[in-house]
Design an enzyme around this catalytic site. Sequence first.
Site, PDB file in Angstrom:
ATOM      1  N   GLY A   1     -11.951  41.166 -11.769  1.00  0.00           N
ATOM      2  CA  GLY A   1     -10.975  40.079 -11.929  1.00  0.00           C
ATOM      3  C   GLY A   1     -11.664  38.847 -12.496  1.00  0.00           C
ATOM      4  N   ASN A   2     -12.920  38.660 -12.102  1.00  0.00           N
ATOM      5  CA  ASN A   2     -13.666  37.498 -12.579  1.00  0.00           C
ATOM      6  C   ASN A   2     -14.181  37.656 -14.002  1.00  0.00           C
ATOM      7  OD1 ASN A   2     -13.467  35.762 -10.311  1.00  0.00           O
ATOM      8  ND2 ASN A   2     -14.797  37.187  -9.229  1.00  0.00           N
TER       9      ASN A   2
ATOM     10  N   LYS B   1      -9.273  39.954   3.889  1.00  0.00           N
ATOM     11  CA  LYS B   1      -9.278  39.552   2.475  1.00  0.00           C
ATOM     12  C   LYS B   1      -8.497  38.240   2.280  1.00  0.00           C
ATOM     13  CE  LYS B   1      -9.108  40.397  -2.107  1.00  0.00           C
ATOM     14  NZ  LYS B   1     -10.288  40.279  -2.913  1.00  0.00           N
TER      15      LYS B   1
ATOM     16  N   LYS C   1     -10.559  46.720  -5.324  1.00  0.00           N
ATOM     17  CA  LYS C   1     -10.456  47.403  -6.630  1.00  0.00           C
ATOM     18  C   LYS C   1     -11.670  48.284  -6.933  1.00  0.00           C
ATOM     19  CE  LYS C   1     -13.238  45.617  -9.920  1.00  0.00           C
ATOM     20  NZ  LYS C   1     -13.881  44.476  -9.342  1.00  0.00           N
TER      21      LYS C   1
ATOM     22  N   LYS D   1     -18.930  46.957  -4.765  1.00  0.00           N
ATOM     23  CA  LYS D   1     -19.360  47.620  -6.010  1.00  0.00           C
ATOM     24  C   LYS D   1     -20.439  48.656  -5.714  1.00  0.00           C
ATOM     25  CE  LYS D   1     -18.551  43.584  -8.754  1.00  0.00           C
ATOM     26  NZ  LYS D   1     -17.103  43.788  -8.834  1.00  0.00           N
TER      27      LYS D   1
HETATM   28  P1  ADP Z   1     -15.511  40.940  -9.684  1.00  0.00           P
HETATM   29  O1  ADP Z   1     -14.322  40.106  -9.911  1.00  0.00           O
HETATM   30  O2  ADP Z   1     -16.121  41.426 -10.954  1.00  0.00           O
HETATM   31  O3  ADP Z   1     -15.295  42.032  -8.677  1.00  0.00           O
HETATM   32  P2  ADP Z   1     -17.164  39.637  -7.669  1.00  0.00           P
HETATM   33  O4  ADP Z   1     -17.230  38.163  -7.554  1.00  0.00           O
HETATM   34  O5  ADP Z   1     -16.396  40.363  -6.628  1.00  0.00           O
HETATM   35  O6  ADP Z   1     -16.642  39.942  -9.137  1.00  0.00           O
HETATM   36  O7  ADP Z   1     -18.634  40.255  -7.686  1.00  0.00           O
HETATM   37  C1  ADP Z   1     -19.635  39.779  -8.594  1.00  0.00           C
HETATM   38  C2  ADP Z   1     -20.453  38.660  -7.945  1.00  0.00           C
HETATM   39  O8  ADP Z   1     -21.235  39.195  -6.881  1.00  0.00           O
HETATM   40  C3  ADP Z   1     -21.475  37.992  -8.811  1.00  0.00           C
HETATM   41  O9  ADP Z   1     -20.926  37.010  -9.631  1.00  0.00           O
HETATM   42  C4  ADP Z   1     -22.454  37.418  -7.777  1.00  0.00           C
HETATM   43  O10 ADP Z   1     -22.167  36.060  -7.544  1.00  0.00           O
HETATM   44  C5  ADP Z   1     -22.178  38.195  -6.516  1.00  0.00           C
HETATM   45  N1  ADP Z   1     -23.335  38.848  -5.871  1.00  0.00           N
HETATM   46  C6  ADP Z   1     -23.508  38.937  -4.538  1.00  0.00           C
HETATM   47  N2  ADP Z   1     -24.604  39.646  -4.241  1.00  0.00           N
HETATM   48  C7  ADP Z   1     -25.162  40.029  -5.412  1.00  0.00           C
HETATM   49  C8  ADP Z   1     -26.318  40.821  -5.750  1.00  0.00           C
HETATM   50  N3  ADP Z   1     -27.126  41.352  -4.814  1.00  0.00           N
HETATM   51  N4  ADP Z   1     -26.607  41.005  -7.059  1.00  0.00           N
HETATM   52  C9  ADP Z   1     -25.806  40.486  -8.011  1.00  0.00           C
HETATM   53  N5  ADP Z   1     -24.678  39.739  -7.750  1.00  0.00           N
HETATM   54  C10 ADP Z   1     -24.356  39.514  -6.471  1.00  0.00           C
HETATM   55 MG    MG Z   2     -14.842  41.694  -6.639  1.00  0.00          MG
END
Ligand code: ADP
Ligand code: MG
Length: 311
Positions: A9-10, A121, A205, A263
Site C-alpha cells: 500500500g505504501n 490492526k 495483505k 512480509k
Molecule cells: P507495505 O505497505 O509495503 O506493506 P510496510 O510499511 O508494511 O509497507 O512495510 C515496509 C516497512 O517496514 C519499511 O518501510 C520499513 O520502515 C519497515 N521495516 C521494519 N523492519 C524492517 C526490517 N527489518 N528491514 C526493512 N524494513 C523494515
Molecule cells: Mg504492510
Amino acid sequence: MRVVIALGGNALLKRGQPLEAEVQRQNIQTAAAVIAEIAENHTVVVTHGNGPQVGLLALQAEAYKGVNPYPLDVLDAQTEGMIGYLLEQELRNHLKDRQVVTLLTQIAVDPHDSAFSQPTKPIGPVYLKTEAQQLAAQRGWAICADGDGYRRVVPSPEPKQILELATIRLLVEVGALVVCAGGGGIPVMITPGGAIGGIEAVIDKDLAAALLAINLKADALLLLTDVEGVYHHWGTPEAQLLREVTSTALRQEHFAAGSMGPKVEAACRFVEATGGYAGIGKLEDGAEILNGQRGTRVQIGGYGARNYDSP
Ligand code: ADP
Ligand code: MG
C-alpha cells in the site's frame, strides 16, 4: 515462470504523500511499468495492499454524517475496485495485446479466529482520547493508543480460503494478467449452511499474497515495498541488508509486527510450502529482485545460508 507480485500500500501511496488520486496514478505508473517488464517473460498475478486507501475511505465516510459509515468489508471491496482499475488501465497501456482483468476477491476467515477477540490492526483517523471513547461506545469499536492519539483497531484474522480461486486459475490459464485479492481480500465468513457474509476485519495483505501464491503453485512470490529489502538490526547503525537468506534462518529473528514481520512470515510460508523463492525489496527494482540482483531472496534450506551485502 509463474510469479505472484504483491504491491505494498505504501509503494502505491508513499508515506507523507497527499492522498490525491493523481499522486496515486503516478505511483501506479511506476508499478505498472515494473509489472509489465516482468510480464513480458513470465505469467504474472498481481495483488496489492490498501492500508492508506482504506484509511482515506474511512475518513471520507467519517466526514458525511447523513448515513452510518459503511462496513469495512464494503470499503475493502471499494479499494479493490479503485486500485484494480488504476492498475488495469496502466497495465493495458503497457501490454497492448494482453488481457488484463481485476477480480473482486473474497477470502474466508475462521469466525473463531483469536483475532476477533484481540483486534490489533489500526485503521482510519487518529482521534483525541475522549472522542475515541465516545465513538467506541456509539459504534461498538475497539480502540487503542497510537502515537499521541487513539485509533480504531480491527481484527486481522488469518486468510483461510480464496473463494474465487477457481476463477483466478481459469483466467491465468487463458493468459490473462489477473489483479486479485487486493487489500488482503474482502474478509467473509461462511456459515455452516454455506451462506457467505461480509465481516468487519482487515486481512493482512502479505499473508493473503502468500496464500494466493501457494494456491496458484507459483514459482516465485515478490513482495514489493519501499525498502531495499530485509535488514538485520533494522533501525540501528549496524543495519545490514540481507541479500540471500533461508526461511529457517529468518524464522530465528524477530521482525516488526505490522510492517516487515508479515512480509517475512509470508515469504517463509510460501517457500516452505512450494520450494519456490520469495523476493522482498523496492517496487522499482521488481525485475532485478526476481532475477536475484537486488533485494532479499528467501529460499528453503538450513540455518547456515545467509549472505549480507558487502558494506
Ligand atoms: P507495505 O505497505 O509495503 O506493506 P510496510 O510499511 O508494511 O509497507 O512495510 C515496509 C516497512 O517496514 C519499511 O518501510 C520499513 O520502515 C519497515 N521495516 C521494519 N523492519 C524492517 C526490517 N527489518 N528491514 C526493512 N524494513 C523494515
Ligand atoms: Mg504492510
